[in-house]
Each structure stands twice: as structure tokens, then as C-alpha cells.
Design an enzyme around this catalytic site. Structure first.
Site, PDB file in Angstrom:
ATOM      1  N   CYS A   1     -47.448 -84.328 -62.566  1.00 33.30           N
ATOM      2  CA  CYS A   1     -49.341 -83.545 -62.850  1.00 33.30           C
ATOM      3  C   CYS A   1     -49.306 -82.835 -61.044  1.00 33.30           C
ATOM      4  O   CYS A   1     -48.487 -83.572 -60.713  1.00 33.30           O
ATOM      5  CB  CYS A   1     -49.744 -84.256 -63.286  1.00 33.30           C
ATOM      6  SG  CYS A   1     -49.149 -84.892 -65.719  1.00 33.30           S
TER       7      CYS A   1
ATOM      8  N   ARG B   1     -44.243 -76.821 -60.381  1.00 28.23           N
ATOM      9  CA  ARG B   1     -43.831 -77.751 -60.927  1.00 28.23           C
ATOM     10  C   ARG B   1     -44.811 -77.667 -62.898  1.00 28.23           C
ATOM     11  O   ARG B   1     -44.240 -78.495 -63.590  1.00 28.23           O
ATOM     12  CB  ARG B   1     -45.095 -78.885 -60.807  1.00 28.23           C
ATOM     13  CG  ARG B   1     -44.693 -78.646 -59.039  1.00 28.23           C
ATOM     14  CD  ARG B   1     -46.704 -79.875 -58.803  1.00 28.23           C
ATOM     15  NE  ARG B   1     -46.258 -80.739 -59.160  1.00 28.23           N
ATOM     16  CZ  ARG B   1     -46.267 -81.805 -58.274  1.00 28.23           C
ATOM     17  NH1 ARG B   1     -46.471 -81.824 -56.812  1.00 28.23           N
ATOM     18  NH2 ARG B   1     -46.617 -83.328 -58.608  1.00 28.23           N
TER      19      ARG B   1
ATOM     20  N   TRP C   1     -48.528 -82.393 -66.586  1.00 26.73           N
ATOM     21  CA  TRP C   1     -47.021 -81.636 -67.424  1.00 26.73           C
ATOM     22  C   TRP C   1     -47.120 -82.821 -68.787  1.00 26.73           C
ATOM     23  O   TRP C   1     -46.703 -83.937 -68.313  1.00 26.73           O
ATOM     24  CB  TRP C   1     -45.981 -81.160 -66.241  1.00 26.73           C
ATOM     25  CG  TRP C   1     -44.947 -82.246 -67.222  1.00 26.73           C
ATOM     26  CD1 TRP C   1     -44.057 -82.748 -68.040  1.00 26.73           C
ATOM     27  CD2 TRP C   1     -43.978 -81.203 -67.691  1.00 26.73           C
ATOM     28  NE1 TRP C   1     -42.712 -82.587 -67.609  1.00 26.73           N
ATOM     29  CE2 TRP C   1     -42.501 -81.129 -68.023  1.00 26.73           C
ATOM     30  CE3 TRP C   1     -43.951 -79.466 -67.262  1.00 26.73           C
ATOM     31  CZ2 TRP C   1     -41.310 -80.295 -68.309  1.00 26.73           C
ATOM     32  CZ3 TRP C   1     -42.957 -78.568 -67.667  1.00 26.73           C
ATOM     33  CH2 TRP C   1     -41.646 -78.845 -68.467  1.00 26.73           C
TER      34      TRP C   1
ATOM     35  N   ASN D   1     -51.528 -89.066 -62.521  1.00 21.97           N
ATOM     36  CA  ASN D   1     -50.215 -88.571 -62.790  1.00 21.97           C
ATOM     37  C   ASN D   1     -49.516 -89.240 -63.023  1.00 21.97           C
ATOM     38  O   ASN D   1     -49.123 -91.058 -61.467  1.00 21.97           O
ATOM     39  CB  ASN D   1     -50.177 -87.670 -61.203  1.00 21.97           C
ATOM     40  CG  ASN D   1     -48.273 -87.166 -61.692  1.00 21.97           C
ATOM     41  OD1 ASN D   1     -47.717 -87.139 -61.541  1.00 21.97           O
ATOM     42  ND2 ASN D   1     -47.270 -86.924 -59.883  1.00 21.97           N
ATOM     43  N   GLY D   2     -48.896 -89.586 -63.574  1.00 19.03           N
ATOM     44  CA  GLY D   2     -47.636 -90.899 -64.364  1.00 19.03           C
ATOM     45  C   GLY D   2     -48.009 -91.145 -65.007  1.00 19.03           C
ATOM     46  O   GLY D   2     -48.432 -90.980 -65.875  1.00 19.03           O
TER      47      GLY D   2
ATOM     48  N   GLU E   1     -19.082 -82.792 -68.212  1.00 21.15           N
ATOM     49  CA  GLU E   1     -20.648 -82.258 -67.607  1.00 21.15           C
ATOM     50  C   GLU E   1     -20.419 -81.998 -66.773  1.00 21.15           C
ATOM     51  O   GLU E   1     -20.963 -81.001 -65.600  1.00 21.15           O
ATOM     52  CB  GLU E   1     -22.222 -83.516 -67.721  1.00 21.15           C
ATOM     53  CG  GLU E   1     -23.321 -83.344 -67.478  1.00 21.15           C
ATOM     54  CD  GLU E   1     -23.793 -81.959 -66.892  1.00 21.15           C
ATOM     55  OE1 GLU E   1     -23.422 -81.029 -67.937  1.00 21.15           O
ATOM     56  OE2 GLU E   1     -25.011 -81.506 -66.297  1.00 21.15           O
TER      57      GLU E   1
ATOM     58  N   LYS F   1     -21.359 -78.550 -64.256  1.00 22.27           N
ATOM     59  CA  LYS F   1     -22.141 -79.050 -62.355  1.00 22.27           C
ATOM     60  C   LYS F   1     -21.342 -78.057 -61.299  1.00 22.27           C
ATOM     61  O   LYS F   1     -22.277 -77.256 -61.235  1.00 22.27           O
ATOM     62  CB  LYS F   1     -22.473 -80.311 -62.311  1.00 22.27           C
ATOM     63  CG  LYS F   1     -23.563 -81.080 -63.201  1.00 22.27           C
ATOM     64  CD  LYS F   1     -24.873 -80.682 -62.857  1.00 22.27           C
ATOM     65  CE  LYS F   1     -24.947 -79.598 -64.057  1.00 22.27           C
ATOM     66  NZ  LYS F   1     -25.372 -78.984 -65.244  1.00 22.27           N
TER      67      LYS F   1
ATOM     68  N   GLU G   1     -20.678 -74.068 -61.984  1.00 21.62           N
ATOM     69  CA  GLU G   1     -22.377 -73.355 -62.543  1.00 21.62           C
ATOM     70  C   GLU G   1     -22.768 -73.045 -61.361  1.00 21.62           C
ATOM     71  O   GLU G   1     -23.029 -71.775 -61.129  1.00 21.62           O
ATOM     72  CB  GLU G   1     -23.200 -73.956 -63.635  1.00 21.62           C
ATOM     73  CG  GLU G   1     -23.413 -74.855 -63.159  1.00 21.62           C
ATOM     74  CD  GLU G   1     -24.646 -75.350 -64.598  1.00 21.62           C
ATOM     75  OE1 GLU G   1     -24.937 -74.386 -64.992  1.00 21.62           O
ATOM     76  OE2 GLU G   1     -25.012 -75.989 -64.382  1.00 21.62           O
TER      77      GLU G   1
ATOM     78  N   HIS H   1       0.543 -82.717 -72.551  1.00 22.26           N
ATOM     79  CA  HIS H   1      -0.096 -82.395 -73.797  1.00 22.26           C
ATOM     80  C   HIS H   1      -0.245 -80.655 -73.904  1.00 22.26           C
ATOM     81  O   HIS H   1      -0.620 -80.003 -74.349  1.00 22.26           O
ATOM     82  CB  HIS H   1      -0.662 -82.471 -75.359  1.00 22.26           C
ATOM     83  CG  HIS H   1      -1.059 -84.103 -75.608  1.00 22.26           C
ATOM     84  ND1 HIS H   1       0.514 -84.112 -76.512  1.00 22.26           N
ATOM     85  CD2 HIS H   1      -1.251 -84.997 -76.265  1.00 22.26           C
ATOM     86  CE1 HIS H   1       0.216 -85.632 -77.066  1.00 22.26           C
ATOM     87  NE2 HIS H   1      -0.803 -86.112 -76.080  1.00 22.26           N
TER      88      HIS H   1
ATOM     89  N   LYS I   1     -32.250 -70.369 -66.870  1.00 26.67           N
ATOM     90  CA  LYS I   1     -33.057 -71.221 -66.817  1.00 26.67           C
ATOM     91  C   LYS I   1     -32.569 -71.689 -68.385  1.00 26.67           C
ATOM     92  O   LYS I   1     -32.743 -72.779 -68.589  1.00 26.67           O
ATOM     93  CB  LYS I   1     -34.060 -71.831 -66.217  1.00 26.67           C
ATOM     94  CG  LYS I   1     -34.609 -73.004 -66.662  1.00 26.67           C
ATOM     95  CD  LYS I   1     -32.939 -73.853 -65.583  1.00 26.67           C
ATOM     96  CE  LYS I   1     -33.379 -75.766 -66.017  1.00 26.67           C
ATOM     97  NZ  LYS I   1     -32.447 -76.777 -65.193  1.00 26.67           N
TER      98      LYS I   1
END
Ligand code: AGP
Length: 609
Positions: free
Chosen positions: A2, A27, A74, A100-101, A482, A486, A489, A505, A604
Site C-alpha cells: 500500500c 504500485r 492494495w 501498510n503491512g 520456469e 524466465k 521471455e 530419448h 503482463k
């Protein structure tokens, strides 16, 4: 994450605060509000949605007051609506706060305040507890009440407070989440982020952990938790606005990689009671529900799909229920077997990926129970699910997903453990052991981040390779996918991942002298097999970068270079193994001069088929 902004001076506070809040919009936000200390008490105006909604709601209204605090939220606890928006006020209207938290013990404090002081809460946030607690402790000096309140709170939080009877004072306290104080001309500021203040001040104080700052128009005082006055160097900030949004990091991706210790902790700790037992608030799965499920699907795209691959290992190991992981764009069109005995788990950072959303709808139409693991509160996937398990990663700006992935893994592990204990397929002791391992993850991730210079130097050696393979066995093969995504992309290097046992194989035909292979060999019980696979590719003169747990010396015999991760249980290595791969991809792309935060051809959130 936040956003917090506060002002005390001789100008009208409201426009300055709102202007600062707008600088924090990157944010992410889903609601915003301001509290002003006026001659007739504290005035609070707050609104769900964009900051423009707040501005519209106060248009034409006299928003007087030369001291005030503001917030962009947020949402993590409590959906994004007007009531849950900040600022929150004490019941008597004496105090207003922005936060915030997380307050880990908010539930206990809430009950105590209700029982001992008759407090009636109006929001379902943890933050309101701060306002009510300071309100009952306040005896005319805000900093005294803040200190007493903080001594009773547990968690990672930063908050700012104002009091109706002290119209020129702002008090803020920092614990874990960021806070700065800005020095103005006959005025002073507090903010969660330099971005909000750049227009008004470039002289700031960095507030350290467990410090309180008391601001009036003519002075800023900083105290430590023993109330000792701290002398602090003024920091002159030369950041551009763009830099400031990244908190001083060169790219959002690097900032978000470095936020992982905090957000992994936040996503985990919010779902553990003081005794370390799991509570999945907002998820109504019962033992009876679980006994009914004959199949679990995990359906997602891209990085979220790769998190699902790890989730499969966890759920099948802990809960012993068969799990099928599917790419959403495939699931939709293969007429999958789904009925009322199916649990459908959708994983999505944005909660707006069309393939995932349409797969969810298909499963729901066939009677499945739908649980989603989502980062954006109130997103389409979240709204259409029966249960939502939020990752508390905060807004993820870079297209390449990093902190969303590790917090998705945390959610999958918690879900798998929860299911296992409900079904009795794991013991309480084993569950506690794995929870203990997960609780060490934030510090162990930080250890890897602290050693990122080694990964940077390896990336500088390999950045111009034109093809790189990622191999692994067991849960390492899931992480290999993954790591490969990364790299490709953001660096555009042709990278692929393959289960190491599958090399013989076909794929091994591609091995040539100096082909680059990144071998993930963290699984103790599969190490010998992996060792043989690495020898296979080494025999073809490949360049081998191995990733293993610290202490593994044998690997050096067959590797060109080795990256070590802190030792941990085999089950939870993915949370650590991915970190050096994220950093490797980042440094390679940076060496290649690519647009890391906005890679070509990518968005995104893919809201098209
Ligand atoms: C990951 O780095 C990519 N940005 C992409 O694969 C992403 O994970 C995928 O599009 C799914 O997005 P979601 O998690 O928002 O559904």
C-alpha cells in the site's frame, strides 16, 4: 504494497496528499482515502477504485486542514470497498491511521478491544485494529499512545496516525515495510515511498526498523523503540521519478525479485496461527469436501502453470489425491472429465488471463468446486471462484513473473499440507516440520540474493549463447520449466527445459561442444540419477552450470560452474532453486541490453485467446 503519504505545514494538506498518492498508483491500488485534521475534528473521505474516484467524491467539498494523511490500498485482507479503504478511525473519531503491512495478531486484539472496551469494528481489515487500539490508549499525547499500541502488535507493518486534539502533529511507526520522512520548507512529510515526495522535497530521512517519527511543520524527530532520540543524516535524493518508482532498482523485475523475502513471509505468516498451525481464512474446504474429491485439476498458463507443476508434487505427496496439471488453453478444448467430485484449482497472478478464466467457467459448468490462487484482489478469476487463496505479493509490474511465482508456491504448499492434515495422510509432526522449513524460506531467499554478484558474473560469461537447456528430475524438472521461461521471455535466447531422464530419448542429439546446460540437482534422493545425466551431457562437451544444495562437493567434478542454494528439505527446494534462475535470466537480459520490464511481443496480462 500500500502507499502512505502524510503532510503537516501551512498549506492545505488535501491536494498535496492526493498528488503524492497519484505518484504511488503504479504500485497498484484498489481504493484510496485521506484524513484531514480540521478545526472541527478529523474528516475522512475514502473510496474504492482509482484515485480519480476519490477526487470525484470530494469535488466541491471544503477539504480544509493543514495536517493530513492519505493511503492507496492494495487489498490483502478484506475486499476492496469503501469501508475497508484507509484511513481507519477510532470509534470516537479521535484518531485516524493509514497502514501498510500485516498485523499478525489482529484477531486477538480485535476480540480484546471488543470485550474490554466495547469497540464496534466497521471494517473487516486487520488495519482498523491499529486505529481502535491507539484510540483507547490515547491520553492527549499521540506518540505515547502509538508506543503503547506497538508494544501489543505483532507483524510487519508501517502506519501513520493523526489525532483530532493535536492538529499539527503526525506520528508514524516503521516495522519491516518502508517509511521515509521528507523535509519541506515550513512543512514536513512522511511517505512509504520516495516517489510521493519528489515534487516537494529531495531531502529525506530514512526511517529504520522499529523507529517512530514525530512530525510537526517545523521539526522531525526520530526515536528508537526505547524512545531514545536518534540523530539521522539527511539523505539527498537525486532519483528521477522513474527511478523512484523502482525504489532505486534499475528495473521493476529486479525490485520484485528482491521483494520476495518479504512477500513470501507475508503470504505465509498471514495463514499461520501463533502456534504455527495453518488457518486458510476464506477457504471453506472441509474434511468431508476433500473426501469427496476423486480428482484435482490445476489449470493455469505460463509461470502460474509452472507453479501448478510444483503444486502437483506437493498435493500428491502430502494429501495423496491424484492431481492433473493442465495448460488452460488445452484444458478448455479437450472435453476434460469433470464432475461434482472434481476440485478445480486455477492459478493466476492477474486473475484476468482469458484462457484460465474460460477454463474455470468450463469446469464450473460441469459441477466442479473451484478454488483459485490469485494475486489481484477482486479480479475476474477471484470473483468467479468458490474459494480464493490470495498470494500477498503486492503489485507485480514487470511482465516476467517472479514474486508471484514464489508466493504461489507458498499457497500450494499450505493447501497441500492443509489437505494432508485434514485427510490424515500426514502427521501433525511432519506438517510442523514442513511449516518450519517454509518459515526459513525468507531468510534463505535473502542469502541467495546477497550472493547475486556470483550469478551476475556467470551471466556475463553466458549472455551471448544462442541456446540454453534447463534439466532436472522430480520437482527440479518443474522448476527447470520456469527457469527456462524466465530466460527466454526477457533475453530472447532460445531456451528449453526437459526432464533429465528424457534426454536420451531424443534431445541429447542437440548436445554439441559448448552447448550450455543448466542442471538442477537439489533432490537428495535423485542426485545419483542426475549426476549420470550430467555426465551424459558432459561427455558431449557441454558447458554445465549446476544448481545444488550447499555442501555438495561431488557436483564440482562434472560441472563447469556451480551455484549453491541453502540446504533445506527436498520438498520445498523450488522456492529457493528458482531464485538464482530469476537472477540469471535478469543479468543475461541486462547484458544483452534488452527491455527487461516490457519484453517484445508480451503483455503482463493476456486477456485474449
Ligand atoms: C510469466 O513470466 C509470464 N508473464 C506469463 O507466462 C504469465 O505467467 C502468464 O501469462 C499467466 O499470467 P497470470 O498468472 O496473470 O494468469
Amino acid at each position: 504494497m500500500c502507499g502512505i503519504v502524510g503532510y503537516t505545514g501551512h498549506e492545505q494538506a488535501c491536494p498535496i496528499i492526493i498528488d503524492g498518492l497519484k505518484k504511488l498508483e503504479y504500485r497498484g491500488y484498489d481504493s484510496a482515502g485521506v484524513a484531514l485534521v480540521t478545526s472541527r475534528g478529523i474528516k475522512v473521505r475514502k473510496k474504492a477504485g482509482r484515485i480519480a474516484n476519490l477526487e470525484e467524491s470530494i469535488r466541491g467539498e471544503r477539504m480544509e486542514g493543514t495536517t493530513g494523511i492519505g493511503h492507496t490500498r492494495w487489498a490483502t485482507h478484506g475486499s476492496p470497498n469503501d469501508l475497508n479503504a484507509h484511513p481507519h478511525m477510532s470509534m470516537g473519531g479521535q484518531i485516524a491511521i493509514v497502514h501498510n503491512g500485516i498485523i499478525e495478531n489482529y484477531a486477538e486484539l480485535r476480540e480484546e478491544l471488543k470485550k474490554d472496551y466495547g469497540i464496534e469494528f466497521i471494517s473487516d481489515t486487520d488495519s482498523e485494529v491499529i486505529a481502535q487500539l491507539i484510540g483507547v490508549l490515547y491520553e492527549g499525547k499521540l506518540e505515547d499512545a502509538v508506543y503503547e499500541a506497538v508494544s501489543r502488535m505483532r507483524g510487519a507493518y508501517t502506519f501513520a496516525a493523526v489525532a483530532a486534539d493535536e492538529p499539527e502533529k503526525m506520528v508514524a511507526y516503521r516495522k519491516d515495510t518502508p517509511l521515509i520522512a521528507g523535509i519541506g520548507r515550513d512543512c514536513n512529510f512522511i511517505a512509504s515511498d520516495m516517489t510521493a515526495l519528489l515534487k516537494y522535497s529531495s531531502d529525506i530521512y530514512l526511517i529504520e526498523n522499529d523507529e517512530m517519527v514525530v512530525c510537526t511543520p517545523d521539526k522531525i524527530q526520530i526515536f528508537n523503540k526505547d524512545r531514545k532520540r536518534m540523530d539521522r543524516q539527511v539523505l539527498k535524493v537525486t532519483w528521477s521519478m522513474e527511478d523512484a518508482e523502482k525504489g532505486g532498482y534499475q528495473h521493476f523485475m529486479l525490485k520484485e525479485i528482491n521483494e520476495q523475502p518479504r512477500v513470501v513471509k507475508e503470504t505465509l505468516e498471514r495463514r499461520l496461527n501463533a502456534d504455527g498451525k495453518i488457518h486458510l481464512d476464506g477457504i471453506e474446504l472441509t474434511a468431508e469436501d476433500l473426501s469427496k474429491f476423486t480428482k484435482i485439476y490445476i489449470v493455469a498458463c505460463g509461470t502460474a502453470y509452472h507453479a501448478g507443476l510444483v503444486g502437483k508434487y506437493a498435493i500428491e505427496k502430502f494429501a495423496r489425491i491424484p492431481v492433473e496439471v493442465d495448460i488452460a488453453s488445452e484444458f478448455r478444448y479437450r472435453d476434460p472429465f469433470v464432475d461434482e467430485n472434481t476440485l478445480f484449482i486455477a492459478i493466476s497472478q492477474s486473475g484476468e488471463t482469458l484462457d484460465t478464466l474460460m477454463s474455470l467457467r468450463e469446469a464450473k459448468s460441469k459441477g466442479a468446486r473451484v478454488l483459485s490462487v490469485v494475486n489481484v484482489v477482486g479480479s475476474s478469476v477471484a470473483r468467479e471462484s468458490d474459494d480464493v487463496f490470495y498470494t500477498w505479493a503486492g503489485p507485480e509490474i514487470a511482465v516476467a513473473s517472479t514474486k508471484a511465482y514464489t508466493t504461489q508456491l507458498i499457497c500450494m504448499y499450505l493447501l497441500a499440507l492443509y489437505m494432508g492434515t485434514l485427510r490424515g495422510t500426514i502427521t501433525e509432526e511432519y506438517c510442523d516440520t514442513i511449516i518450519g522449513e517454509l518459515r526459513q524460506m525468507p531468510d534463505k531467499i535473502q542469502q541467495i540474493l546477497d550472493g547475486s554478484h556470483k550469478i551476475e558474473s556467470i551471466a556475463k560469461l553466458l549472455y551471448n549463447r544462442n541456446s540454453i537447456f534447463f534439466i532436472g528430475r522430480g520437482v527440479d524438472s518443474a522448476v527447470a520449466y520456469e527457469g527456462s521461461l524466465k530466460l527466454k521471455e526477457i533475453s530472447y535466447i532460445n531456451s528449453s527445459a526437459i526432464a533429465a531422464g528424457e534426454l536420451k530419448h531424443g534431445t541429447i542429439a542437440l548436445m554439441e561442444p559448448d552447448t550450455t546446460v543448466i542442471a538442477l540437482a537439489t533432490q537428495d534422493r535423485l542426485f545419483e540419477k542426475m549426476y549420470s545425466n550430467i555426465e551424459e551431457v558432459r561427455a558431449r562437451h557441454a558447458h554445465i552450470l549446476s544448481v545444488v544444495k550447499e555442501g555438495n562437493k561431488m557436483i564440482r567434478k562434472v560441472s563447469t560452474d556451480v551455484i549453491y542454494i541453502p540446504a533445506c528439505a527436498d520438498e520445498v527446494t523450488p522456492i529457493l532453486t528458482i531464485i538464482p534462475l530469476q537472477l540469471f535470466a535478469y543479468y543475461v537480459a541486462r547484458e544483452r541490453g534488452e527491455n527487461i520490464d516490457k519484453p517484445r511481443n508480451l503483455a503482463k496480462s493476456v486477456t485474449v485467446e
